[in-house]
Motif scaffolding. Structure first.
Motif, short mmCIF file in Angstrom:
data_model
loop_
_atom_site.label_atom_id
_atom_site.label_comp_id
_atom_site.label_asym_id
_atom_site.label_seq_id
_atom_site.Cartn_x
_atom_site.Cartn_y
_atom_site.Cartn_z
N LEU A 54 61.74 14.54 156.55
CA LEU A 54 61.36 13.16 156.24
C LEU A 54 59.92 12.86 156.63
O LEU A 54 59.29 11.98 156.05
CB LEU A 54 62.27 12.18 156.98
CG LEU A 54 63.74 12.17 156.57
CD1 LEU A 54 64.52 11.25 157.50
CD2 LEU A 54 63.91 11.71 155.13
N CYS A 73 64.80 12.17 165.32
CA CYS A 73 66.07 12.02 164.61
C CYS A 73 67.17 12.10 165.66
O CYS A 73 67.18 13.01 166.49
CB CYS A 73 66.22 13.14 163.58
SG CYS A 73 67.86 13.20 162.82
N GLU A 103 65.81 0.50 157.58
CA GLU A 103 66.17 0.98 156.24
C GLU A 103 67.54 1.65 156.30
O GLU A 103 67.74 2.54 157.12
CB GLU A 103 65.15 2.01 155.76
CG GLU A 103 63.77 1.49 155.51
CD GLU A 103 62.84 2.67 155.25
OE1 GLU A 103 62.82 3.19 154.14
OE2 GLU A 103 62.14 3.09 156.20
N CYS A 151 69.38 4.16 154.49
CA CYS A 151 69.08 5.22 153.51
C CYS A 151 70.32 6.05 153.19
O CYS A 151 70.19 7.20 152.72
CB CYS A 151 68.00 6.14 154.05
SG CYS A 151 66.53 5.30 154.64
N HIS A 203 68.71 9.87 150.58
CA HIS A 203 68.03 10.98 151.25
C HIS A 203 66.99 11.57 150.31
O HIS A 203 67.33 11.95 149.19
CB HIS A 203 69.01 12.10 151.62
CG HIS A 203 70.35 11.65 152.11
ND1 HIS A 203 71.28 11.03 151.31
CD2 HIS A 203 70.92 11.72 153.33
CE1 HIS A 203 72.35 10.75 152.01
NE2 HIS A 203 72.16 11.15 153.25
N GLY A 242 62.89 5.88 154.74
CA GLY A 242 63.28 6.22 156.11
C GLY A 242 62.06 6.25 157.03
O GLY A 242 62.20 6.42 158.24
N ALA A 253 65.48 3.93 160.69
CA ALA A 253 66.19 4.09 159.42
C ALA A 253 67.47 4.87 159.68
O ALA A 253 67.54 5.65 160.64
CB ALA A 253 65.33 4.82 158.40
N THR A 254 68.45 4.65 158.83
CA THR A 254 69.75 5.27 159.06
C THR A 254 70.21 6.05 157.84
O THR A 254 69.88 5.70 156.71
CB THR A 254 70.80 4.20 159.40
OG1 THR A 254 70.98 3.35 158.26
CG2 THR A 254 70.36 3.36 160.59
N PHE A 255 70.96 7.11 158.11
CA PHE A 255 71.48 7.97 157.05
C PHE A 255 72.96 8.22 157.29
O PHE A 255 73.41 8.27 158.43
CB PHE A 255 70.75 9.32 157.05
CG PHE A 255 69.33 9.22 156.57
CD1 PHE A 255 69.00 9.47 155.25
CD2 PHE A 255 68.31 8.84 157.45
CE1 PHE A 255 67.68 9.35 154.80
CE2 PHE A 255 67.00 8.72 157.00
CZ PHE A 255 66.68 8.98 155.68
#
Ligand SMILES: *Cc1c(COP(=O)(O)O)cnc(C)c1O
Length: 372
Positions: free
Chosen positions: A49, A54, A156, A158, A162, A172, A178-180
């Motif tokens: 990213l 992370c 965000e 996300c 991705h 992100g 930001a989150t995934f």
């Protein structure tokens, strides 16, 4: 012909030996929770990213809650978010003690309508959650500008995006965090629940990591009341196998979307990414009149579809008490009965797409195709 909505087996089969080896190695090392494989994936995903930190967590919903808490959102605060998104975005806001404040959708991008954000800001507003819905980046120039002007935190979501890019920059990387989600059917999916929060702030990352691991800023020192939200070692191993293939899978989705667009042009409104926004097509969403009948005809022909989402969040029983009326969110309210998600996954074939388009065209109510 059968066309599933997603086909997770095809992707597993394409890298089976690598997956099996990675999983067996993790089990053999009894690296069940967190550990080296998770740390390795955290580093790889941050590098992919272009973010500094992370923090791997248990799922994408936890990631949003932990991100909100890490940037200081809690009791009595208001958080702005789109009315049309997966329920979890709102749930996370409520679960940190804040109140979700819903903003209408943009009629063409389906993302949060950027020019309708400011009118919802009050003196309690502390943050905006931008959701890159269906894989299309939200209007980040506008959203970042509002957040800066009104001194709001920006998060965000996300989970569906991705690798998506806004003006060449990966989503992100625009906000405070930001989150995934790595839910199995997401564009980058684990073999179970998994998620992550990313940030460029060392402090935010440290707090997030502590929250996700019983409030420990250091081992055996509980500095705050956190929770248990860690990624499994097996999921870290699986995600490391998948990450190098992500861009290729996203490109395949874009090729499929291009074919859908071509075959459906003039028949139904197709997704229209504005210039400079790279859609990753987690979902390929069109709008159709008489949706239930159309979906039933597709189902009879062996084609699975989805609806994202059948009821915009403010109109769900869980949030009815907030008192939103249809005229407060006219676009989200009118579109929720028309949205239809067609099959979309990297391994979809041209024959399948052609069959879906042919069947959909025949399934549309006559009025919709009249005048062609
Ligand atoms: C999937 C999803 C989430 C939740 O992720 P989980 O990993 O299922 O908890 C949150 N927001 C959006 C927009 C999603 O699509």
């Amino acid at each position: 012909m059968q066309v599933p909505f997603v086909d997770l087996k095809a992707q597993y089969a394409s890298l089976k030996d690598e997956f099996d080896r990675a999983i067996l190695d993790a089990v053999g090392d009894t690296a069940f929770i967190a550990g080296g494989r998770v740390t390795k994936f955290e580093q790889e995903f941050a590098a992919y990213l272009g973010t500094k930190h992370c923090v791997a967590v248990a799922n994408g919903t936890d990631a949003i809650e932990i991100a909100l808490r890490s940037v200081g959102i809690g009791d009595g605060d208001e958080v702005i978010l789109p009315a049309n998104t997966f329920f979890a975005t709102a749930e996370a806001v409520t679960n940190v003690g804040a109140t979700p404040v819903f903003v209408d959708s943009h009629p063409e991008t389906y993302d949060i309508h950027p020019s309708k954000i400011e009118e919802r800001i009050t003196d309690k507003t502390k943050a905006i959650i931008a959701v890159h819905l269906y894989g299309l980046p939200a209007d980040m120039d506008e959203i970042v500008a509002v957040a800066e002007r009104r001194d709001l935190k920006l998060i965000e979501d996300c989970a569906q995006a991705h690798g998506a890019k806004y003006k060449g920059q990966k989503v992100g990387t625009f906000g405070d965090a930001a989150t995934f989600s790595f839910y199995p059917s997401k564009n980058l999916g684990a073999f179970g629940d998994a998620g992550a929060m990313v940030t460029n702030s060392q402090e935010t990352a440290d707090i997030a990591r502590a929250i996700s691991n019983h409030g420990q800023l250091q081992k055996n020192r509980h500095d705050l009341v956190g929770r248990n939200s860690r990624m499994d070692g097996i999921q870290g191993a699986v995600l490391s196998v998948k990450l190098p293939h992500l861009d290729g899978w996203l490109e395949a989705r874009r090729v499929h979307a291009g074919r859908y667009n071509e075959l459906l042009e003039g028949k139904v409104p197709t997704p229209t990414p504005p210039e400079n926004r790279e859609h990753t097509y987690h979902l390929y969403v069109v709008r159709v009149p008489d949706r239930e009948a159309v979906a039933a005809k597709l189902k009879d022909a062996g084609i699975d579809t989805g609806v994202h989402y059948p009821v915009a969040i403010p109109f769900t029983p869980a949030y009815e008490h907030l008192g939103y009326a249809p005229e407060d969110l006219p676009v989200a309210h009118s579109q929720m009965s028309e949205l239809l998600s067609l099959p979309m996954f990297a391994e979809l074939t041209t024959e399948q797409i052609d069959y879906v388009c042919e069947t959909l065209t025949l399934a549309l109510p006559r009025a919709a195709t009249a005048g062609e």
